[in-house]
Design a protein around this motif. Structure first.
Motif, mmCIF file in Angstrom:
data_model
loop_
_atom_site.group_PDB
_atom_site.id
_atom_site.type_symbol
_atom_site.label_atom_id
_atom_site.label_comp_id
_atom_site.label_asym_id
_atom_site.label_seq_id
_atom_site.Cartn_x
_atom_site.Cartn_y
_atom_site.Cartn_z
ATOM 1 N N SER A 26 0.821 -1.221 0.000
ATOM 2 C CA SER A 26 0.000 0.000 0.000
ATOM 3 C C SER A 26 0.852 1.267 0.000
ATOM 4 O O SER A 26 0.586 2.203 -0.762
ATOM 5 C CB SER A 26 -0.931 0.011 1.212
ATOM 6 O OG SER A 26 -1.804 -1.097 1.189
ATOM 7 N N LYS A 27 1.870 1.308 0.849
ATOM 8 C CA LYS A 27 2.703 2.511 0.976
ATOM 9 C C LYS A 27 3.496 2.783 -0.305
ATOM 10 O O LYS A 27 3.533 3.916 -0.807
ATOM 11 C CB LYS A 27 3.655 2.342 2.168
ATOM 12 C CG LYS A 27 4.460 3.564 2.484
ATOM 13 C CD LYS A 27 5.315 3.344 3.732
ATOM 14 C CE LYS A 27 6.193 4.545 4.008
ATOM 15 N NZ LYS A 27 7.049 4.334 5.174
ATOM 16 N N SER A 30 1.142 3.813 -3.161
ATOM 17 C CA SER A 30 0.725 5.208 -2.988
ATOM 18 C C SER A 30 1.847 6.166 -3.384
ATOM 19 O O SER A 30 1.590 7.216 -3.979
ATOM 20 C CB SER A 30 0.333 5.472 -1.536
ATOM 21 O OG SER A 30 -0.786 4.694 -1.174
ATOM 22 N N PRO A 36 -3.751 7.733 -2.623
ATOM 23 C CA PRO A 36 -3.937 6.717 -1.587
ATOM 24 C C PRO A 36 -4.299 5.339 -2.150
ATOM 25 O O PRO A 36 -5.058 5.232 -3.113
ATOM 26 C CB PRO A 36 -5.102 7.256 -0.752
ATOM 27 C CG PRO A 36 -5.109 8.727 -1.006
ATOM 28 C CD PRO A 36 -4.641 8.889 -2.423
ATOM 29 N N ALA A 37 -3.717 4.303 -1.522
ATOM 30 C CA ALA A 37 -4.012 2.917 -1.883
ATOM 31 C C ALA A 37 -4.096 2.089 -0.606
ATOM 32 O O ALA A 37 -3.362 2.328 0.350
ATOM 33 C CB ALA A 37 -2.917 2.354 -2.785
ATOM 34 N N ALA A 49 -7.338 1.701 -4.950
ATOM 35 C CA ALA A 49 -6.193 2.528 -5.337
ATOM 36 C C ALA A 49 -6.690 3.833 -5.944
ATOM 37 O O ALA A 49 -7.879 3.981 -6.244
ATOM 38 C CB ALA A 49 -5.311 1.766 -6.319
ATOM 39 N N HIS A 50 -5.768 4.734 -6.099
ATOM 40 C CA HIS A 50 -6.070 6.063 -6.660
ATOM 41 C C HIS A 50 -7.185 6.743 -5.885
ATOM 42 O O HIS A 50 -8.126 7.290 -6.462
ATOM 43 C CB HIS A 50 -6.375 5.982 -8.155
ATOM 44 C CG HIS A 50 -5.153 5.693 -8.962
ATOM 45 N ND1 HIS A 50 -4.247 6.661 -9.323
ATOM 46 C CD2 HIS A 50 -4.660 4.535 -9.424
ATOM 47 C CE1 HIS A 50 -3.263 6.116 -9.989
ATOM 48 N NE2 HIS A 50 -3.480 4.813 -10.057
#
Length: 136
Positions: A26-27, A30, A36-37, A49-50
């Protein structure tokens, strides 16, 4: 509804593990997309995502080799999902990603096809080149 398939390849200056992690962490996801994801690392787990533009479910995960997911854009018909397949292969010290997205609604095809290049492959390439340069 008429659908089409997107087929693309991209080569990255990174290991298969690093490319897999960029897509599944995720990090890191992103960081390279700039949005953000939240990505589950489990088969059957969900991702978005997005900033919520796209979401889906992990169908198959083979670390460093393959990712298969259901995938939909927020503006797609309710409950309708395409299928994405990311295959990773080593090419010397680089990784070639072979990508297929089947079941893309025909009216979304051009936007989605270009979106993978603009929002995924190009920024991922830039991130890995920057990392590679920083190591030298």
């Amino acid at each position: 509804m008429k659908t089409k398939s997107v087929r693309q390849t991209a080569t990255f200056e990174a290991s298969r593990t690093d490319v897999y992690e960029a897509l599944m962490d995720s990090k890191t996801h992103s960081k390279f997309t700039g949005a953000p994801a939240k990505i589950s690392r489990a088969v059957g787990g969900k991702f978005s995502a997005h900033g919520g533009y796209c979401d889906g479910v992990n169908l198959e995960l083979v670390p460093g080799k393959r990712i298969v997911q259901t995938w939909r854009g927020a503006n797609w018909p309710e409950g309708y999902y395409s299928k994405t397949i990311y295959n990773l292969a080593s090419v010397g010290k680089k990784t070639r990603l072979t990508f297929t997205q089947s079941g893309v609604p025909e009216k979304e095809y051009v936007h989605i096809k270009q979106g993978w290049i603009d929002h995924y492959w190009s920024p991922m390439k830039a991130m890995f080149v920057k990392k590679s340069s920083a190591k030298k």
